[in-house]
Design a protein around this motif. Structure first.
Motif, PDB file in Angstrom:
ATOM      1  N   GLY A 117      -1.766  -5.452  -4.735  1.00 59.66           N
ATOM      2  CA  GLY A 117      -0.523  -5.038  -4.097  1.00 59.66           C
ATOM      3  C   GLY A 117      -0.636  -3.764  -3.277  1.00 59.66           C
ATOM      4  N   LEU A 118      -1.802  -3.113  -3.336  1.00 63.22           N
ATOM      5  CA  LEU A 118      -2.001  -1.864  -2.604  1.00 63.22           C
ATOM      6  C   LEU A 118      -2.728  -2.055  -1.278  1.00 63.22           C
ATOM      7  N   PHE A 119      -3.054  -3.304  -0.939  1.00 61.33           N
ATOM      8  CA  PHE A 119      -3.877  -3.541   0.240  1.00 61.33           C
ATOM      9  C   PHE A 119      -3.185  -3.138   1.536  1.00 61.33           C
ATOM     10  N   ASP A 120      -1.867  -3.320   1.617  1.00 61.31           N
ATOM     11  CA  ASP A 120      -1.156  -2.910   2.832  1.00 61.31           C
ATOM     12  C   ASP A 120      -1.169  -1.393   2.977  1.00 61.31           C
ATOM     13  N   GLU A 121      -1.009  -0.695   1.865  1.00 63.10           N
ATOM     14  CA  GLU A 121      -1.075   0.763   1.890  1.00 63.10           C
ATOM     15  C   GLU A 121      -2.464   1.227   2.324  1.00 63.10           C
ATOM     16  N   ALA A 122      -3.490   0.547   1.826  1.00 66.23           N
ATOM     17  CA  ALA A 122      -4.861   0.883   2.217  1.00 66.23           C
ATOM     18  C   ALA A 122      -5.076   0.661   3.707  1.00 66.23           C
ATOM     19  N   GLN A 123      -4.507  -0.412   4.250  1.00 66.44           N
ATOM     20  CA  GLN A 123      -4.655  -0.671   5.684  1.00 66.44           C
ATOM     21  C   GLN A 123      -4.096   0.487   6.503  1.00 66.44           C
ATOM     22  N   GLY A 124      -2.936   1.018   6.101  1.00 71.25           N
ATOM     23  CA  GLY A 124      -2.356   2.155   6.800  1.00 71.25           C
ATOM     24  C   GLY A 124      -3.261   3.372   6.768  1.00 71.25           C
ATOM     25  N   ARG A 125      -3.949   3.565   5.644  1.00 73.55           N
ATOM     26  CA  ARG A 125      -4.848   4.721   5.527  1.00 73.55           C
ATOM     27  C   ARG A 125      -6.090   4.538   6.412  1.00 73.55           C
ATOM     28  N   ILE A 126      -6.581   3.317   6.495  1.00 71.44           N
ATOM     29  CA  ILE A 126      -7.721   3.057   7.374  1.00 71.44           C
ATOM     30  C   ILE A 126      -7.335   3.326   8.826  1.00 71.44           C
TER      31      ILE A 126
END
Length: 258
Positions: A117-126
């Motif tokens: 569930g954190l993958f979208d948040e990770a995308q923003g950080r990338i």
């Protein structure tokens, strides 16, 4: 009726928290990482209104035109030993600026499925990392992800590959899940960048057992390459420099020297 409504509220509360990152763990890591005495310095980036820590290390002999974003494994931090630490400190000696970022965390003891569930948040950080490196003069930016960090990178590339020139996946799993964030097999088929799929001989089952499948999924990409590191397990503690050497050699072949 009240009991049913209460049960529904509790259920929604649990579901909502399942996708929330643990900011306190990040702050605890940040407090300790700010004290690091070796190469690089801490910078704060912002994605989705949330600040997160990154460790920035400039290339030793060239400008910052070639850079690598480093993504640690599940539940870890930007200086994770030996993989993230080794990459962020050794690659600059080979003319690659590095930015090792803090990925979103769950609570201690959370499993791999809890991180999906954190993958979208990770995308923003990338994306924030790409923007930061561009501001430092980067022209060619590669991403190197480790474990769950590699899966997060694959997801980000499936959504928006813009700004990234190459992808090295260390110990990339193929999870058994119907969630759209972790359809890694589909992502592999659609990645057209130079793609290094590197794993350990005694890696996790979801990595070792799916190696042939990943290789077949990447067969239509002429710049896909798979490498197995013999004698290592998922932690790469026996000879981490072998892993790091494979990556900087591949970067030089794929994107060339400055």
């Amino acid at each position: 009726m009240k009991r049913r409504l209460l049960g529904l509220c509790l259920f929604l509360g649990v579901c909502g928290s399942a996708a929330a990152s643990n900011q306190q763990r990040e702050l605890d890591y940040a407090a300790s990482l700010r004290q690091i005495a070796d190469m690089g310095h801490a910078v704060w980036l912002n994605a989705g209104g949330q600040r997160f820590l990154a460790l920035f290390t400039e290339a030793e002999k060239t400008d910052n035109s070639q850079a690598v974003i480093i993504l640690h494994d599940m539940g870890e931090h930007p200086d994770q030993q030996p993989v993230a630490h080794g990459l962020r400190t050794v690659l600059p000696r080979h003319n690659w600026t590095t930015l090792s970022i803090q990925l979103p965390l769950r609570e201690i003891g959370a499993g791999r499925q809890d991180y999906y569930g954190l993958f979208d948040e990770a995308q923003g950080r990338i994306q924030a990392a790409v923007a930061y490196l561009r501001a430092q003069g980067a022209k060619d930016i590669a991403v190197v992800g480790y474990g769950v960090g590699a899966a997060m990178a694959a997801y980000a590339l499936s959504r928006d590959p813009g700004g990234l020139a190459a992808f090295a996946a260390i110990s990339l799993p193929l999870p058994e899940s119907t969630l759209p964030q972790v359809q890694i097999g589909e992502f592999i088929k659609n990645i057209a960048l130079p793609f290094l799929d590197i794993y350990a001989e005694f890696d996790l089952p979801e990595v070792v057992d799916t190696a042939r499948r990943r290789r077949m999924l990447g067969k239509d990409n002429p710049v896909y390459r798979q490498i197995r590191i013999n004698g290592e397990n998922h932690a790469y503690r026996h000879d981490p420099m072998m892993l790091i050497k494979r990556i900087y050699s591949w970067l030089a072949l794929s994107l060339g020297p400055n």
